[in-house]
Enzyme design. Structure first.
Site, PDB file in Angstrom:
ATOM      1  N   CYS A   2       0.858  -1.175   0.000  1.00  0.00           N
ATOM      2  CA  CYS A   2       0.000   0.000   0.000  1.00  0.00           C
ATOM      3  C   CYS A   2       0.894   1.224   0.000  1.00  0.00           C
ATOM      4  CB  CYS A   2      -0.852   0.034   1.270  1.00  0.00           C
ATOM      5  SG  CYS A   2      -1.693  -1.515   1.628  1.00  0.00           S
ATOM      6  N   TRP A  77      -3.687  -1.826  -1.276  1.00  0.00           N
ATOM      7  CA  TRP A  77      -3.681  -3.009  -2.127  1.00  0.00           C
ATOM      8  C   TRP A  77      -4.019  -4.159  -1.186  1.00  0.00           C
ATOM      9  CZ3 TRP A  77      -0.419  -7.471  -2.670  1.00  0.00           C
ATOM     10  CH2 TRP A  77      -0.594  -8.167  -3.873  1.00  0.00           C
ATOM     11  N   ASN A 103       1.292  -0.315   5.825  1.00  0.00           N
ATOM     12  CA  ASN A 103       1.657  -1.060   4.627  1.00  0.00           C
ATOM     13  C   ASN A 103       2.462  -2.261   5.091  1.00  0.00           C
ATOM     14  OD1 ASN A 103       2.602  -1.950   2.119  1.00  0.00           O
ATOM     15  ND2 ASN A 103       4.341  -0.543   2.181  1.00  0.00           N
ATOM     16  N   GLU A 486       9.151 -11.775 -21.582  1.00  0.00           N
ATOM     17  CA  GLU A 486       8.831 -10.400 -21.213  1.00  0.00           C
ATOM     18  C   GLU A 486       7.723  -9.844 -22.117  1.00  0.00           C
ATOM     19  OE1 GLU A 486       9.153  -8.607 -18.781  1.00  0.00           O
ATOM     20  OE2 GLU A 486       8.911  -6.560 -19.460  1.00  0.00           O
ATOM     21  N   LYS A 490       4.132  -8.492 -20.701  1.00  0.00           N
ATOM     22  CA  LYS A 490       3.570  -7.160 -20.988  1.00  0.00           C
ATOM     23  C   LYS A 490       2.153  -7.307 -21.524  1.00  0.00           C
ATOM     24  CE  LYS A 490       5.571  -5.070 -19.184  1.00  0.00           C
ATOM     25  NZ  LYS A 490       6.730  -5.561 -18.501  1.00  0.00           N
ATOM     26  N   GLU A 493      -0.394  -8.524 -18.777  1.00  0.00           N
ATOM     27  CA  GLU A 493      -0.708  -7.630 -17.662  1.00  0.00           C
ATOM     28  C   GLU A 493      -1.495  -6.394 -18.081  1.00  0.00           C
ATOM     29  OE1 GLU A 493       3.898  -6.074 -17.132  1.00  0.00           O
ATOM     30  OE2 GLU A 493       2.630  -6.143 -15.381  1.00  0.00           O
ATOM     31  N   LYS A 608       2.544  -1.385  -8.398  1.00  0.00           N
ATOM     32  CA  LYS A 608       3.890  -1.128  -8.913  1.00  0.00           C
ATOM     33  C   LYS A 608       4.967  -1.793  -8.066  1.00  0.00           C
ATOM     34  CE  LYS A 608       7.004   0.721 -11.526  1.00  0.00           C
ATOM     35  NZ  LYS A 608       7.227  -0.060 -12.772  1.00  0.00           N
TER      36      LYS A 608
END
Ligand code: F6R
Length: 613
Positions: A2, A77, A103, A486, A490, A493, A608
């Site tokens: 978070c 989150w 968090n 990769e 991408k 996601e 992130k």
């Protein structure tokens, strides 16, 4: 995982909290909330509107009182408890005076909740966090000031936390503490701040300080003082911050992802800048491991997650080929729990854009416990990973905001390949002229990425024809394999389409059964040494009805005959191809995601920086 923020002593408390939360949204956005505190009173607002939670909170705060000088805010989150308003932070104690944001994860929350409930505490959420509010409440009732109450409460807690606590009966104080989850403190005349990371308070504070594990900080308008969990004073280290606010904003692009894709030439250029002395020696100023120690390395283990793991997989090929060292790549979340073998001479490299990914930090800690020397590859100066490692090499990609990592990947590959060349130099496994030639090629990559970016129109044209597709396979060989992984990551996601990355030679051992008309196969075909083999794999999937998109070098004359669509990239040494080939794959994912109406910067269910295990 978070985002947390706090401010004490400010005339702009509400604005500071809301602006900070907007900058912290990348850490999680299932719900958001703030508490404003003044003598004897706490004003709280919370929203759970998915990706719009902070925007909804701003609306909710339209009529909030403006005269509160202290407060805390949180963007969540979800881990324990559904993403609903009652589980949103801040949480309060039974009296409503103690407010807390957190968090991390309190691992022994169930046992603490049980105990506290038996003593008459009433819980209003199912979160792990709320137990701390009630523990603090009990300790305050015994006469402890807020600092000591939080400190003693944390002595009862197992797990990870960056926490901030306020109490309306001591309204000009915030007590914050950290174990594992990131926390920084900021100061300006008459005001103190805390946050999960610097950008949240970048244009408010004038000095920034790192809080280490098991340190507790008391913030007031006059500044802060810090102690360890036993109450002994500690000094916080001041951070050198060289970002300006603009780096954290979109700079004219529609979203952070397209901005960050476009910044890739600079990310590679900056990462490679000033890394060579006049005599050709490769140098990393921040690498605090001696040449002798590097010469004595016998085995390399790379640990990382997600996109950083794919960069690590590329590095395996480079270190093995150039430095002739045996390399293993481990998924960080697996490494720690499988009783890894760390022999004398093992160098562990933790690769992490944020430097705060808990799986990677725990893996490198485990390696250090077992005697390994650890090098961090981090994009964030003074990140937890960078601080804890024996040495660090910074990628200089600049702040990456979009959840889907792009520029960090190319910068990581550049840094790792440079390290591979340094190892080769020290071990004399390549000649001086071979190293010079490779370095020359490496320095051309930035311009070649720019060329690949200039062909965005070709990628968009392919994407518009594929909006109906649901199944993608990305295949490659050698370093084309991690590139394929990769590319698939991408796509999945940010488009939410099913995509798998596969070693092209492995298809025939099972997945070929899934190939049929309608399936899209994206083939990375640029490795000159593997060209014939990959063309055979392309022929295999074509024969079964797949639509093939090939990423191919400019001078490849054969590819047009076998692929349905060709995305051209400049030719380079095979080992450098991932940094260029990934560009059309990122653009393809981006273009499809936009075509499908997805929020590219904030994909569902992701955050992130992943600071929970
Ligand atoms: C994917 C992505 C994630 C991260 C992973 C590790 O686009 O961003 O897979 O790569 O969570 O993050 P860092 O590199 O910060 O350790």
């Amino acid at each position: 995982m978070c985002g947390i923020i706090g401010v004490v002593g400010s005339d702009e408390t509400l604005a500071t909290l809301l602006q900070g939360l907007e900058r912290l949204e990348y850490r999680g956005y299932d719900s958001a909330g703030i508490a404003l505190v003044r003598a004897g009173h706490t004003w709280r607002a919370r929203t759970a509107e998915g990706t719009e939670s902070v925007a909804a909170l701003r609306l909710e705060c339209k009529d909030a009182p403006q005269d509160y000088r202290s407060g805390i805010g949180h963007t969540r989150w979800a881990t324990h408890g559904a993403p609903e308003a009652e589980n949103a932070h801040p949480h309060l104690d039974c009296s409503g005076h103690v407010a807390i944001i957190h968090n991390g994860i309190i691992e022994n929350h169930a046992q603490l909740r049980e105990e506290l409930s038996q003593r008459g505490h009433h819980f209003t959420s199912v979160t792990d966090t709320e137990v701390v509010a009630h523990l603090v409440e009990e300790l305050r009732a015994r006469g402890l000031d807020l600092l000591d109450a939080v400190r003693h409460a944390l002595l009862r807690v197992r797990g990870a936390f960056a926490i901030a606590v306020m109490d309306a009966s001591e309204p000009d104080v915030i007590v914050a503490a950290r174990r594992i989850s990131p926390l920084v403190v900021g100061t300006a005349p008459g005001v103190s701040y805390l946050a999960s990371d610097v950008p949240a308070i970048l244009d408010r504070a004038t000095a920034f300080y790192a809080v280490n594990d098991d340190e507790v900080v008391r913030l007031g308008p006059e500044g802060f003082r810090a102690v360890d969990l036993e109450g002994a004073p500690v000094r916080l280290r001041q951070l050198q911050i060289d970002w300006d606010l603009e780096t954290a904003e979109k700079g004219g692009f529609d979203d952070f992802m397209s901005k960050e894709i476009a910044e890739q030439p600079d990310a590679v250029f900056a990462t490679l800048l000033d890394r060579q002395r006049g005599d050709g020696t490769i140098v990393f100023d921040e690498l605090r491991i001696s040449d002798q120690e590097l010469r004595e390395v016998r085995r390399v283990v790379l640990v990382a997650c997600g996109t950083s793991l794919h960069a690590a997989q590329v590095a395996k090929y480079a270190i093995e080929r150039w430095a002739r060292l045996s390399v293993d790549v481990d998924i960080a979340s697996e490494y720690r729990y499988r009783d890894p073998i760390v022999e004398i001479g093992t160098l562990v490299i933790g690769v992490s854009q944020s430097g705060e990914t808990i799986d990677t930090i725990q893996a490198t800690r485990e390696a250090q416990r077992r005697g390994a020397r650890v090098v961090a590859i981090s994009n964030i100066v003074d990140s937890s990973l960078a601080r804890e490692a024996d040495a660090v090499i910074y990628t200089r990609a600049g702040l990456e905001v979009s959840v889907a990592s792009t520029k960090a990947f190319v910068a990581q590959v550049a840094a790792l390949e440079l390290l591979a060349l340094r190892l080769a130099q020290l071990r004399e496994t390549l000649t001086t002229s071979e190293i010079e030639a490779l370095l020359g090629g490496l320095h051309e990559i930035s311009g070649q990425i720019a060329t690949a970016l200039s062909r965005r129109g070709d990628v968009d044209a392919v994407a518009t024809q594929l909006l109906h597709a649901h199944d993608y396979f990305f295949i490659g060989r050698h370093v084309g394999f991690p590139t394929a992984l990769e590319g698939a990551l991408k796509l999945k996601e940010i488009t939410y389409m099913h995509a798998e990355g596969y070693a092209a030679g492995e298809l025939k051992h099972g997945p070929l059964a899934l190939i049929e008309p309608g399936v899209i196969v994206v083939a990375v075909t640029t490795d000159a040494n593997m060209h014939e083999k990959i063309l055979s794999n392309v022929a295999e999937v074509k024969a079964r009805g797949a639509t093939v998109i090939a990423v191919a070098a400019d001078d490849d004359e054969q590819i047009g005959a076998v692929a349905d669509f060709v995305l051209r990239v400049p030719r380079t040494d095979p080992m450098f191809t991932p940094m260029i080939d990934i560009v059309p794959l990122q653009l393809l994912a981006y273009s499809l995601a936009r075509g499908l109406g997805r929020n590219v910067d904030r994909p569902r269910n992701l955050a992130k920086t992943v600071t929970v295990e």
